[in-house]
Design an enzyme around this catalytic site. Sequence first.
Site, PDB file in Angstrom:
ATOM      1  N   SER A 100      -5.944  -7.568  -8.972  1.00  0.00           N
ATOM      2  CA  SER A 100      -5.573  -7.157 -10.335  1.00  0.00           C
ATOM      3  C   SER A 100      -4.057  -7.144 -10.548  1.00  0.00           C
ATOM      4  O   SER A 100      -3.605  -6.794 -11.637  1.00  0.00           O
ATOM      5  CB  SER A 100      -6.127  -5.759 -10.625  1.00  0.00           C
ATOM      6  OG  SER A 100      -5.619  -4.814  -9.698  1.00  0.00           O
ATOM      7  N   TYR A 101      -3.269  -7.525  -9.553  1.00  0.00           N
ATOM      8  CA  TYR A 101      -1.809  -7.528  -9.717  1.00  0.00           C
ATOM      9  C   TYR A 101      -1.386  -8.754 -10.530  1.00  0.00           C
ATOM     10  O   TYR A 101      -1.794  -9.880 -10.243  1.00  0.00           O
ATOM     11  CB  TYR A 101      -1.111  -7.567  -8.359  1.00  0.00           C
ATOM     12  CG  TYR A 101      -1.128  -6.255  -7.604  1.00  0.00           C
ATOM     13  CD1 TYR A 101      -1.698  -5.113  -8.135  1.00  0.00           C
ATOM     14  CD2 TYR A 101      -0.560  -6.172  -6.335  1.00  0.00           C
ATOM     15  CE1 TYR A 101      -1.712  -3.923  -7.432  1.00  0.00           C
ATOM     16  CE2 TYR A 101      -0.564  -4.984  -5.616  1.00  0.00           C
ATOM     17  CZ  TYR A 101      -1.140  -3.866  -6.166  1.00  0.00           C
ATOM     18  OH  TYR A 101      -1.147  -2.693  -5.462  1.00  0.00           O
ATOM     19  N   GLY A 102      -0.527  -8.503 -11.512  1.00  0.00           N
ATOM     20  CA  GLY A 102      -0.108  -9.539 -12.441  1.00  0.00           C
ATOM     21  C   GLY A 102      -0.653  -9.208 -13.818  1.00  0.00           C
ATOM     22  O   GLY A 102      -1.859  -9.057 -14.003  1.00  0.00           O
ATOM     23  N   GLY A 146      -3.634 -12.001 -11.172  1.00  0.00           N
ATOM     24  CA  GLY A 146      -3.839 -12.739  -9.931  1.00  0.00           C
ATOM     25  C   GLY A 146      -2.592 -13.434  -9.418  1.00  0.00           C
ATOM     26  O   GLY A 146      -2.613 -14.069  -8.360  1.00  0.00           O
ATOM     27  N   LYS A 201      -6.706  -5.985  -2.257  1.00  0.00           N
ATOM     28  CA  LYS A 201      -7.622  -4.977  -2.790  1.00  0.00           C
ATOM     29  C   LYS A 201      -8.435  -5.601  -3.915  1.00  0.00           C
ATOM     30  O   LYS A 201      -7.897  -6.360  -4.731  1.00  0.00           O
ATOM     31  CB  LYS A 201      -6.825  -3.765  -3.315  1.00  0.00           C
ATOM     32  CG  LYS A 201      -5.987  -3.089  -2.249  1.00  0.00           C
ATOM     33  CD  LYS A 201      -5.248  -1.871  -2.786  1.00  0.00           C
ATOM     34  CE  LYS A 201      -4.152  -2.211  -3.783  1.00  0.00           C
ATOM     35  NZ  LYS A 201      -3.032  -2.987  -3.173  1.00  0.00           N
TER      36      LYS A 201
END
Length: 319
Positions: free
Chosen positions: A48-50, A56, A82
Site C-alpha cells: 500500500s506504499y505510494g 505500489g 506488508k
Amino acid sequence: MTGIGFGTWAWGNQLLWGYQPERDDPDLEATLIAAVQGGLSLVDTADSYGTGRLNGRSELLLGQFLRAMDPAQSRQLKVATKLAPFPWRLGRSGFKRAFDASKKRLGGHLDRIQLHWSTARYAPWQELPLLDGLGDLVEQGLVPELGLSNVGPKRLRFLHGHLLTRGIRLQSVQVQLSLLAPEPVLSCELAQVCQELGVELLAYSPLALGILAIPPGVQGNTSTLLRSRLFQRLLPASEDLRSLMGEIAAQRSASMAQVALNWCRAHGACPIPGLRRPAQALDAAAALHWSLNATERQSLDQLSQRTAARMPANPFQSA
C-alpha cells in the site's frame, strides 16, 4: 544489540513526503546502495506504499534497484513487505493475488511477508483466515518468513499461539517506537512479550518523521502540510528531550539521529528509519558502531516519559 534496517514508506508518497519521481528516484537508488554497503540488514516496504496512482511504487522501485545491483550485494539485505487486509481481501486465499503482485514488483526479492495490521477490532472474521493464508505461503516455500505489524502484546500472544499450533514460526512484529512514542518499551509489555516468545521487535518511525534529528532551537523545514503541522506541535514539546540528545550526540561525535536509533537498540528493538538520501543511510549505518551506556539510556527514558506531546498513534494499532 540488534541490527538496523530501513523503511521505504516515503518512496512514492506525495501526501506526506512530497515525492517527485524525476527528482527523487536517482537519490533513492543511491540510498539503497549506501544502506547495503553500510551494513543495514533489512528493508521494509508494503503493497500500500505510494499514494494515489503511485500505489505500489515503493515495491516497484525497490525491485528495480535490487535487480540492478550486484547479486552478491543484494543478497546481504533481507527484504520484507506488508500486505494490507483491505475489506475486499477475504478468506484464506484473500492475499494470494496481492502476494503475487508484490513479489512481481519486487522482482522476486522477498524474504518476509507481514500482515500489515490486525482486523480484530472491526472485522474479526477476516483476521485468522488471512493470517492462515500467509502461513500457507510459508509452508509452500513461497516465502521464508512471516511477520506481523501494528499489534500489541495481547494480539501478539494470540496470533503467535495460533501460528504455533501449525508449527509456523513468527519472525517479527513491527510497531511505531521512538522517544516520542515509547509506550511499547516503557509502559506496555510488548518488548517483554517479544523477548519471551523469541520474536524480533522492529521499530518503525524511530526518528518521529524526522523530528528527533532536529537540533534544539532549530525550526525544521518540511515540504508538506501534514508534516509541518506535526512539527509545530512536537518541536516545542520535545525541546528538552532533543537538548539531551544533542548533548549525547556531541559527546559521542555522532548525530542526534544515531542517538535516537541507538535508544531503540538499547531496548532490544531493531529500528527501521525511513531513508531517502544517501547521507541518511550513511548516518544510520554509523549508529551500528557504538551504543548508549546505561546512564544515557536511563536519562533519555526519563525525559521521554516526561515529554507531554506524543506522536499520533497509528489508528490500526491493536492492543
